[in-house]
Design a protein around this motif. Sequence first.
Motif, short mmCIF file in Angstrom:
data_model
loop_
_atom_site.label_atom_id
_atom_site.label_comp_id
_atom_site.label_asym_id
_atom_site.label_seq_id
_atom_site.Cartn_x
_atom_site.Cartn_y
_atom_site.Cartn_z
N GLN A 42 0.04 8.77 -18.10
CA GLN A 42 -0.74 7.62 -18.39
C GLN A 42 -0.21 7.58 -19.27
O GLN A 42 0.45 6.25 -20.11
CB GLN A 42 -2.46 8.45 -18.59
N ALA A 43 0.66 8.25 -20.53
CA ALA A 43 1.56 7.97 -21.50
C ALA A 43 2.53 7.64 -21.36
O ALA A 43 3.46 6.92 -21.85
CB ALA A 43 1.98 9.38 -22.00
N MET A 44 2.92 7.09 -19.88
CA MET A 44 4.18 6.31 -19.57
C MET A 44 4.34 4.78 -18.88
O MET A 44 3.37 4.49 -18.58
CB MET A 44 5.22 6.91 -17.85
N ARG A 45 5.45 3.66 -19.41
CA ARG A 45 5.01 2.43 -20.35
C ARG A 45 5.57 1.94 -18.19
O ARG A 45 5.85 2.39 -18.05
CB ARG A 45 5.58 1.68 -21.19
N GLU B 147 0.33 -1.24 -0.68
CA GLU B 147 0.19 0.10 0.42
C GLU B 147 0.68 1.05 -0.15
O GLU B 147 1.03 2.21 -0.62
CB GLU B 147 -1.26 0.26 1.18
N THR B 148 1.98 1.31 0.67
CA THR B 148 2.63 2.92 0.85
C THR B 148 3.59 2.50 -0.53
O THR B 148 3.94 3.52 -1.10
CB THR B 148 3.32 2.27 2.07
N PHE B 149 3.87 1.51 -1.21
CA PHE B 149 4.77 1.47 -2.36
C PHE B 149 3.80 2.31 -3.44
O PHE B 149 3.88 2.75 -3.95
CB PHE B 149 4.86 0.36 -3.09
N LEU B 150 2.97 1.77 -3.52
CA LEU B 150 1.80 2.56 -5.04
C LEU B 150 1.33 3.84 -4.11
O LEU B 150 0.99 4.22 -5.33
CB LEU B 150 0.58 1.89 -4.37
N LEU B 151 0.90 4.18 -3.30
CA LEU B 151 1.10 5.18 -2.52
C LEU B 151 1.77 6.40 -3.66
O LEU B 151 1.91 7.44 -3.32
CB LEU B 151 0.11 6.04 -1.02
N SER B 152 2.58 6.02 -2.81
CA SER B 152 4.75 6.60 -3.01
C SER B 152 4.70 7.20 -4.24
O SER B 152 5.05 7.80 -4.83
CB SER B 152 5.48 6.16 -2.62
N HIS B 153 4.21 6.64 -4.88
CA HIS B 153 4.44 5.83 -6.81
C HIS B 153 3.53 6.61 -7.88
O HIS B 153 3.59 5.90 -9.23
CB HIS B 153 5.38 5.23 -7.37
N ALA C 140 8.78 3.55 -15.33
CA ALA C 140 8.65 4.20 -14.29
C ALA C 140 9.99 4.86 -13.94
O ALA C 140 10.49 4.03 -13.74
CB ALA C 140 7.99 3.83 -13.78
N PRO C 141 10.19 5.90 -13.36
CA PRO C 141 11.45 6.38 -12.25
C PRO C 141 11.69 5.06 -11.10
O PRO C 141 12.37 4.98 -10.12
CB PRO C 141 11.77 7.62 -12.16
N CYS C 142 10.61 4.17 -10.65
CA CYS C 142 10.79 3.49 -9.71
C CYS C 142 10.89 2.37 -9.30
O CYS C 142 11.64 1.57 -8.49
CB CYS C 142 9.00 3.89 -8.79
N TRP C 143 11.66 2.09 -10.93
CA TRP C 143 12.39 0.41 -11.30
C TRP C 143 13.84 0.31 -11.05
O TRP C 143 14.29 1.79 -11.58
CB TRP C 143 11.55 0.18 -11.91
N ASN C 144 14.54 -0.66 -10.27
CA ASN C 144 16.16 -0.19 -10.86
C ASN C 144 15.73 -0.76 -12.54
O ASN C 144 14.75 -1.65 -12.94
CB ASN C 144 16.70 -0.30 -9.74
N PRO C 145 16.89 -0.54 -13.07
CA PRO C 145 17.09 -1.74 -14.13
C PRO C 145 16.68 -3.04 -14.15
O PRO C 145 16.13 -3.58 -14.93
CB PRO C 145 18.90 -1.42 -14.74
N ALA C 146 16.97 -3.94 -13.32
CA ALA C 146 16.91 -5.15 -13.51
C ALA C 146 14.97 -5.05 -13.00
O ALA C 146 14.46 -6.24 -13.40
CB ALA C 146 17.30 -5.63 -11.51
N GLN C 147 14.73 -4.80 -12.40
CA GLN C 147 12.82 -4.51 -12.10
C GLN C 147 12.56 -4.06 -13.75
O GLN C 147 11.54 -4.86 -13.86
CB GLN C 147 12.58 -3.85 -10.74
#
Length: 76
Positions: free
Chosen positions: A36-39, A25-31, A43-50
């Motif tokens: 809408q146009a971003m795949r 829940e915290t992750f979803l609220l934070s990010h 998203a900037p919340c992921w590291n390259p492996a994610q």
Amino acid sequence: MQAPVHRFSDLFAQLGLAHDAASIETFLLSHSPLPQAMRLEDAPCWNPAQAALLREELRADADWAELVDQLNAALR
């Protein structure tokens, strides 16, 4: 043969993130909301492996793809 059944929390674990209900829940609220146009995988919340994992699961329409779609919707 049945496809494996994964839970939403399992996707967070697969991504190397905390996967208890409060952390999700915290992750979803934070990010969210993501533009809408971003795949999702861009998203900037992921590291390259994610990002690579998300991209591959969607591309392959793998058994995680449904949960990745749910994650995408939850972040919008």
